[in-house]
Design a protein around this motif. Sequence first.
Motif, PDB file in Angstrom:
ATOM      1  N   ALA A   1       0.708  -1.232  -0.227  1.00  0.00           N
ATOM      2  CA  ALA A   1       0.033   0.151   0.293  1.00  0.00           C
ATOM      3  C   ALA A   1       1.214   1.038  -0.074  1.00  0.00           C
ATOM      4  O   ALA A   1       0.554   1.867  -0.437  1.00  0.00           O
ATOM      5  CB  ALA A   1      -0.853  -0.365   1.179  1.00  0.00           C
ATOM      6  N   SER A   2       1.823   1.055   0.586  1.00  0.00           N
ATOM      7  CA  SER A   2       2.835   2.559   0.936  1.00  0.00           C
ATOM      8  C   SER A   2       2.912   2.650  -0.529  1.00  0.00           C
ATOM      9  O   SER A   2       3.557   4.150  -1.186  1.00  0.00           O
ATOM     10  CB  SER A   2       3.727   2.467   1.856  1.00  0.00           C
TER      11      SER A   2
ATOM     12  N   ASP B   1       4.784   5.938   5.347  1.00  0.00           N
ATOM     13  CA  ASP B   1       3.344   5.139   6.326  1.00  0.00           C
ATOM     14  C   ASP B   1       3.704   3.644   6.817  1.00  0.00           C
ATOM     15  O   ASP B   1       3.382   3.696   6.929  1.00  0.00           O
ATOM     16  CB  ASP B   1       2.937   5.302   4.429  1.00  0.00           C
ATOM     17  N   TYR B   2       4.805   2.861   5.932  1.00  0.00           N
ATOM     18  CA  TYR B   2       4.585   1.850   5.998  1.00  0.00           C
ATOM     19  C   TYR B   2       5.557   1.486   7.163  1.00  0.00           C
ATOM     20  O   TYR B   2       4.573   0.212   8.692  1.00  0.00           O
ATOM     21  CB  TYR B   2       6.049   1.327   4.827  1.00  0.00           C
TER      22      TYR B   2
ATOM     23  N   ARG C   1       7.977   9.677   2.257  1.00  0.00           N
ATOM     24  CA  ARG C   1       6.667   9.468   2.655  1.00  0.00           C
ATOM     25  C   ARG C   1       6.214   7.844   2.416  1.00  0.00           C
ATOM     26  O   ARG C   1       5.701   7.565   3.007  1.00  0.00           O
ATOM     27  CB  ARG C   1       5.797  10.586   1.683  1.00  0.00           C
ATOM     28  N   ALA C   2       6.662   7.089   1.951  1.00  0.00           N
ATOM     29  CA  ALA C   2       5.829   5.316   1.250  1.00  0.00           C
ATOM     30  C   ALA C   2       6.920   5.394   2.907  1.00  0.00           C
ATOM     31  O   ALA C   2       5.807   4.054   3.284  1.00  0.00           O
ATOM     32  CB  ALA C   2       7.272   5.016   0.369  1.00  0.00           C
TER      33      ALA C   2
ATOM     34  N   LYS D   1       3.470   8.774 -10.946  1.00  0.00           N
ATOM     35  CA  LYS D   1       2.811   7.870 -11.925  1.00  0.00           C
ATOM     36  C   LYS D   1       3.686   7.878 -13.114  1.00  0.00           C
ATOM     37  O   LYS D   1       4.249   8.190 -13.315  1.00  0.00           O
ATOM     38  CB  LYS D   1       1.446   9.168 -12.475  1.00  0.00           C
TER      39      LYS D   1
ATOM     40  N   THR E   1       5.096  -2.585  -8.877  1.00  0.00           N
ATOM     41  CA  THR E   1       3.736  -1.715  -8.804  1.00  0.00           C
ATOM     42  C   THR E   1       2.280  -3.079  -9.270  1.00  0.00           C
ATOM     43  O   THR E   1       1.723  -2.979  -8.756  1.00  0.00           O
ATOM     44  CB  THR E   1       3.340  -1.159  -9.167  1.00  0.00           C
TER      45      THR E   1
ATOM     46  N   ASP F   1       2.438   1.647  -3.505  1.00  0.00           N
ATOM     47  CA  ASP F   1       0.744   1.843  -4.680  1.00  0.00           C
ATOM     48  C   ASP F   1       0.318   3.283  -3.964  1.00  0.00           C
ATOM     49  O   ASP F   1      -0.157   3.529  -5.629  1.00  0.00           O
ATOM     50  CB  ASP F   1      -0.059   0.692  -4.373  1.00  0.00           C
ATOM     51  N   GLY F   2       0.707   4.125  -2.917  1.00  0.00           N
ATOM     52  CA  GLY F   2      -0.493   5.083  -2.671  1.00  0.00           C
ATOM     53  C   GLY F   2       0.448   6.306  -2.801  1.00  0.00           C
ATOM     54  O   GLY F   2       0.119   7.422  -2.975  1.00  0.00           O
ATOM     55  N   ASN F   3       2.441   6.581  -2.916  1.00  0.00           N
ATOM     56  CA  ASN F   3       3.333   7.166  -3.349  1.00  0.00           C
ATOM     57  C   ASN F   3       3.721   6.942  -4.289  1.00  0.00           C
ATOM     58  O   ASN F   3       4.737   7.961  -4.616  1.00  0.00           O
ATOM     59  CB  ASN F   3       4.008   7.361  -2.141  1.00  0.00           C
TER      60      ASN F   3
END
Length: 742
Positions: A322-323, A595-596, A591-592, A330, A352, A325-327
Motif C-alpha cells: 500500500a505504501s 507510511d510503511y 513518505r512511502a 504515475k 507495482t 502504490d499510494g506514493n
Amino acid sequence: MAKNSGRRRKSGASSPRKSSKKPLWRRVITAALVWGIALAVLGAVFLGTAVFFTLRELPSFTALKSSQNGQMIVVRANDGSELVSLGPSYGKWLSAAEIPQIMKDAMVSVEDRRFYQHPGVDPLGLARAVWVSAVTGDGAKATSTITQQLARNVFLNNSRSFTRKAREGILALALERKFSKDQILELYLNKVYFGGGAYGIDAASRKFFGHPATTLSTGEAAIIAGLVKAPSNYSPTADVQASIDRGNVVLGLMAKNGAITQGEANATNLDEVEIAAQEGQNSVRYFTDWALPQLDMLLPETSEPIEVWTTLDPAMQKAATASIDGNVPKGTQGALVSLDRDGAVLALVGGTDYVNSNYNRATSAVRQPGSAWKLFVYMAALEAGYTPDDGVVDEPVTIDGWSPQNAGRNYAGQIDIRTAFAYSKNTIAAKLGQEVGFGTVASMARRFGITTPIDTNPSMVLGTSEVRLIDMTRAFAAVSAGGTSVEPYGIRKVTTTSGEVLYEHKSVRGQVLVPHYVAAGITDLLQTTVATGTGRAAQIGRPVAGKTGTTSSNKDGWFLGFSSGITTGVWMGRDDAKRVGGLSGGHAPARAFSDYMKVAVKKRPVEEFDTELKLPEWQLEPDDEYLQGDPEDYYYVDENGNIVEPGAGANGDQPIYEDGSVGPGPGPGAPPVMVDPGTPPAANDDFLDRATGRQGAQYDAGPQRTPASSSVNVVRPQSQAPQRQQSGAPQSILPQQQRQPQ
C-alpha cells in the motif's frame, strides 16, 4: 667371379638393416592410432555395458506416463498462514495421435531439429559445440536433445556437473533403445515444464490461451515451443513482448527446417494471439521468487511435498504494498525491502504489478543511489578521525577537473559535519572523499555488503555506482545493529507435510564492520537528517535515522532508514531510467517509508538511538586531557606508599605528606612519617621488602609524575571518562567517585 659375388652378397646383406629403421613421426602416428583405437574400443564397450544395464532398469512406458514431475510447495508466512501454494499443474494427457502436428513440428524445430536422425545423443551437435568453443574461446555450450531433456526431467536434476551430463547421455541412449521416437516425443510434450506451474502442452495451453492443446494454432504452438528455453523469461503472462519475440524465432526455425513455408511464417501474426486473463497475484510473489530458489542450496535433493516457513509478515507486506502504490509517481515503479534486526525479511515489494511484470526491482535491479551513498563517505570520514561536531566549510570545490554542485547551487560557509550530512552537501562529501581516499570509501561500501562494481572516480561520493536496493538496505541495517554485519534471509525452516524438519535457520553473530564510535557517529548524522534535514517526510513520531538519495535529472529516488530495530529501504523510478519530474528521495520515497514504518513498528517499544561518541585513544589531542577529570580528584602515592598532594614537587616545591610534613620524603636522614598509631599496618616491612625486591630504602625517588600512557578512552560530548594510568612513581589511584579503569 667370386670376388664380385662377395660384393653382391655384402650389398644385399645391408639392405634389410636400412629398411628396418622407420622415421620417428611414423612410429608416433602408429602408436597413437593403436592406442586411439584401443581406447575407442574400450570406451564403446564401457558405454554399451552402461546402456545395457540402464536399459534393464528403465520403467515401462505406462509407468512413465503415470509419474509426475514437479514438487508441491506450500509457502507460509511468519505467523504460519499460507501465503501461496506452488506446484505442478497438469492438463489432460495427450497421445501422440492427439497432439497437433504443428505442435510437434514447432518443438522439434526449436529444440532438436535432428530428432528423427540421432540415436538419443546428437554427435553433430556435440562436434559443432566443441568447434565453436575452440574458435571463440568460450566454454562448450552443447544443447541437449529432446531425449536428453526427457531423461533429465524424469530421472535427474539440473546440476551442471560432468557426471550428470554423462548419466543424461547414457539414459538418452537407453530410452531410444526402448521406446520409439513417437513415444519419446509424446512423453516429452506431456511432461516438459512451460512455466507458471504448467507441465505439459495441455496445461500450458489452458493456462496461457484458455483452451485445450488439441486446438492449438500455429502462432500459439510457436509461443509454447519458445517457452522451454526459459519459461520465466518468455512467459506471455509475465512479458508479452518477450514471448512474441521468442515465438517469431521459432517460426523462423520452422520455416528453415521445412515444417512450414516462409509465407506461412510471415503470415502468422503473434500480436493477434489472445492471452488468457490471469487470476490476480499480489506482491507476495516477488518475495517467493527471491526466497524459494534458495531451497536448492538449503535442502538435500528431494521431490516430496514440503512446507516452507518464511520470515514474511502478512500485515507488514500489505502495508508495504500500500505504501508503494499510494506514493509512487504515475508511470514509475517502486520497490521496498524491510529487514528485522537479525536480517529476517519482513516485507519485500519488487514492483507495482506482479502480473504485468515479475521483474524484481528490490533484489535484481541495479540503480544509482545518489546521496544515499554518502553513508559510506561519512563512515569512512568518521573512522578516519572526524566527529559530527567538527567544523567544515561549504564552498566551491574542484577535484581533478570535477566541480560538484549543491542542490540549489548555494553554499552555507562554515558549518559542522552533522549539518553537512543532514542537508546533503555535495561539496563536503567531495572534500571528505578526497581526504580519506575514494578507494577507502569503496572499501567501506564493500565492507557493508555492496556487491556490485564500484568506481573510484571523484564523483563516486555522490552515488554514481549502481547498487541493489536489498544491498543498500542491508548496509543501513548493519548501522542499526551498531556496525555489525547483517545477512538478509527469508526462510526460517522447511518441513515435510508430516512435520519433519528438513532445514532450520540458525542465527549467527554478525561480524563487527566498524568500531562503535563510527556506528554511533553515523547514527547521530542519520537521525539529524530525519529530524531537521532532507528526510523530514520520513518522520513517524518516534526516533528515526535515515538518508535520502536523488540521482541526476531525478531518475531515481531513495530513502533508507531504521527505527525500533526495523530497517527499510525504498526506491522509485522508471525501468528505462528516464527522468521523473519532481522525484526526489525526500518526497515520495520518504513518505512511502513513513507510511510503511508507522504500521511496521506499531507493536514495538520506542527505542532511543545510541549516539554516545566514545572516541578511540588515537583521536585524543593534548587539549583533551581535561576530559579525563579534575586533577584535584586524583591522589598520588610515592613508592613507599605515602599519599602526596596533586601537583607537589613541581618547580622545586617540596611534597606535602598526609601528616602535614614537607620534605623530600622518607630516606636516609629524612624525618619519619607520622602515622595514626590506632591504624594497624596492612603488611610488615619484611613482607614488603620481599614483595618488592627491596632490601631497604637505599635512595630517595621523590614524588615524580611521569607522562600518561596513550591508552585512553574519551567520551564526547560529556561523560565521566576513565582514569589515565600513570607510569613510574608516584602512581595515581582512583578518587572517591570510583572511576573504573579500562
